[in-house]
Design a protein around this motif. Sequence first.
Motif, mmCIF file in Angstrom:
data_model
loop_
_atom_site.group_PDB
_atom_site.id
_atom_site.type_symbol
_atom_site.label_atom_id
_atom_site.label_comp_id
_atom_site.label_asym_id
_atom_site.label_seq_id
_atom_site.Cartn_x
_atom_site.Cartn_y
_atom_site.Cartn_z
ATOM 1 N N PHE A 55 0.802 -1.215 0.000
ATOM 2 C CA PHE A 55 0.000 0.000 0.000
ATOM 3 C C PHE A 55 0.837 1.268 0.000
ATOM 4 N N GLU A 56 2.151 1.108 -0.142
ATOM 5 C CA GLU A 56 3.052 2.247 -0.266
ATOM 6 C C GLU A 56 3.994 1.985 -1.431
ATOM 7 N N PRO A 57 4.514 3.029 -2.067
ATOM 8 C CA PRO A 57 5.416 2.814 -3.202
ATOM 9 C C PRO A 57 6.638 1.999 -2.783
ATOM 10 N N LEU A 58 7.076 1.124 -3.679
ATOM 11 C CA LEU A 58 8.289 0.339 -3.425
ATOM 12 C C LEU A 58 9.495 1.187 -3.800
ATOM 13 N N SER A 59 10.288 1.546 -2.819
ATOM 14 C CA SER A 59 11.449 2.394 -3.074
ATOM 15 C C SER A 59 12.565 1.580 -3.711
ATOM 16 N N LYS A 60 13.534 2.280 -4.275
ATOM 17 C CA LYS A 60 14.700 1.592 -4.844
ATOM 18 C C LYS A 60 15.457 0.839 -3.760
ATOM 19 N N GLU A 61 15.513 1.439 -2.567
ATOM 20 C CA GLU A 61 16.186 0.779 -1.444
ATOM 21 C C GLU A 61 15.440 -0.488 -1.036
ATOM 22 N N GLY A 62 14.110 -0.404 -1.025
ATOM 23 C CA GLY A 62 13.312 -1.571 -0.676
ATOM 24 C C GLY A 62 13.458 -2.686 -1.695
ATOM 25 N N GLU A 63 13.474 -2.315 -2.965
ATOM 26 C CA GLU A 63 13.664 -3.307 -4.027
ATOM 27 C C GLU A 63 15.031 -3.963 -3.915
ATOM 28 N N ALA A 64 16.048 -3.151 -3.628
ATOM 29 C CA ALA A 64 17.397 -3.697 -3.476
ATOM 30 C C ALA A 64 17.467 -4.648 -2.283
ATOM 31 N N TRP A 65 16.763 -4.297 -1.208
ATOM 32 C CA TRP A 65 16.746 -5.159 -0.018
ATOM 33 C C TRP A 65 16.122 -6.519 -0.346
ATOM 34 N N ILE A 66 15.027 -6.512 -1.082
ATOM 35 C CA ILE A 66 14.369 -7.763 -1.461
ATOM 36 C C ILE A 66 15.302 -8.610 -2.318
ATOM 37 N N ILE A 67 15.919 -7.993 -3.320
ATOM 38 C CA ILE A 67 16.809 -8.728 -4.224
ATOM 39 C C ILE A 67 18.000 -9.303 -3.460
ATOM 40 N N ASP A 68 18.512 -8.565 -2.481
ATOM 41 C CA ASP A 68 19.625 -9.066 -1.672
ATOM 42 C C ASP A 68 19.216 -10.329 -0.907
ATOM 43 N N ARG A 69 18.012 -10.311 -0.329
ATOM 44 C CA ARG A 69 17.551 -11.484 0.430
ATOM 45 C C ARG A 69 17.330 -12.677 -0.508
ATOM 46 N N LEU A 70 16.754 -12.407 -1.681
ATOM 47 C CA LEU A 70 16.540 -13.476 -2.657
ATOM 48 C C LEU A 70 17.872 -14.053 -3.111
ATOM 49 N N SER A 71 18.850 -13.188 -3.311
ATOM 50 C CA SER A 71 20.155 -13.626 -3.808
ATOM 51 C C SER A 71 20.859 -14.521 -2.794
ATOM 52 N N GLU A 72 20.688 -14.235 -1.509
ATOM 53 C CA GLU A 72 21.273 -15.081 -0.472
ATOM 54 C C GLU A 72 20.709 -16.489 -0.560
ATOM 55 N N THR A 73 19.402 -16.579 -0.682
ATOM 56 C CA THR A 73 18.756 -17.886 -0.754
ATOM 57 C C THR A 73 19.128 -18.599 -2.048
ATOM 58 N N ALA A 74 19.195 -17.854 -3.152
ATOM 59 C CA ALA A 74 19.576 -18.447 -4.434
ATOM 60 C C ALA A 74 20.987 -19.023 -4.364
ATOM 61 N N GLU A 75 21.883 -18.322 -3.688
ATOM 62 C CA GLU A 75 23.260 -18.799 -3.539
ATOM 63 C C GLU A 75 23.289 -20.115 -2.770
ATOM 64 N N ASN A 76 22.472 -20.214 -1.716
ATOM 65 C CA ASN A 76 22.375 -21.466 -0.960
ATOM 66 C C ASN A 76 21.853 -22.592 -1.848
ATOM 67 N N PHE A 77 20.862 -22.280 -2.670
ATOM 68 C CA PHE A 77 20.268 -23.263 -3.568
ATOM 69 C C PHE A 77 21.319 -23.753 -4.566
ATOM 70 N N ILE A 78 22.014 -22.824 -5.189
ATOM 71 C CA ILE A 78 23.026 -23.181 -6.196
ATOM 72 C C ILE A 78 24.146 -24.006 -5.567
ATOM 73 N N ASN A 79 24.591 -23.607 -4.380
ATOM 74 C CA ASN A 79 25.647 -24.353 -3.697
ATOM 75 C C ASN A 79 25.194 -25.774 -3.382
ATOM 76 N N TYR A 80 23.919 -25.922 -3.011
ATOM 77 C CA TYR A 80 23.393 -27.251 -2.712
ATOM 78 C C TYR A 80 23.367 -28.105 -3.983
ATOM 79 N N VAL A 81 22.932 -27.504 -5.072
ATOM 80 C CA VAL A 81 22.876 -28.234 -6.341
ATOM 81 C C VAL A 81 24.270 -28.691 -6.756
ATOM 82 N N THR A 82 25.249 -27.795 -6.719
ATOM 83 C CA THR A 82 26.586 -28.154 -7.178
ATOM 84 C C THR A 82 27.253 -29.166 -6.250
ATOM 85 N N SER A 83 26.863 -29.184 -4.968
ATOM 86 C CA SER A 83 27.419 -30.179 -4.055
ATOM 87 C C SER A 83 26.811 -31.556 -4.290
#
Length: 213
Positions: free
Chosen positions: A116-144
């Motif tokens: 209900f409020e505009p998504l700021s650039k900082e907020g978008e960056a925060w979301i992408i950072d959290r997603l990227s952490e989880t994606a890194e865990n996923f990729i590491n699990y796959v390669t292991s």
Amino acid sequence: SALLANAKNSGKYKAALIYIDSPGGAVDGMEDWADEIRNAGMPTLAFIDGYGASGGYWQAISADKVLANSMNSNLIGSIGVQTMHIDRREVAKTTLGDVKILRARQSTLKNSINSFEPLSKEGEAWIIDRLSETAENFINYVTSRRPGVKADSPALAGDVFTGPQALEEGLIDGLATYQEAIEELSSRITTTGNIKTKSNTYNQSAMKFKPSF
């Protein structure tokens, strides 16, 4: 999870086939479930029949071996993480009127990312950072779990594949019918194969896969 735990604790079952037809879902709980499959204390085999994507693929590679249905085209992979942000301001204005979120003076960061409020650039960056952490865990699990997957494979960027393509990418170990998968798993049951040890593992040397798979 409950079915596998009951099978493990009953002592009556010698192996577990993890049947997968799943496009994935929430991240929560996936690592716990993967641990349970890896520590089943008996031979395990994942059989992908349709979808083995995202969280569904994470489940699959937690088993000792992964086969996909040779009688199905399958969609396998989608290794990655995403979320959705919905801007509900216009809908809210139409149905509820103007919405304004009020925060305590001490709570300036409370629920700072919402619909209900505009998504700021900082907020978008925060979301992408959290997603990227989880994606890194996923990729590491796959390669292991799947060392045959190349570092530059499009699979690690979220692409999806048919059964034959997934085999070529190293995402699975082979193609088989459901009955062949059962026979393959059954062939790995030996008189010593399901004896639990202190580390809750089994005698892998006594359970070799058929070369034909």
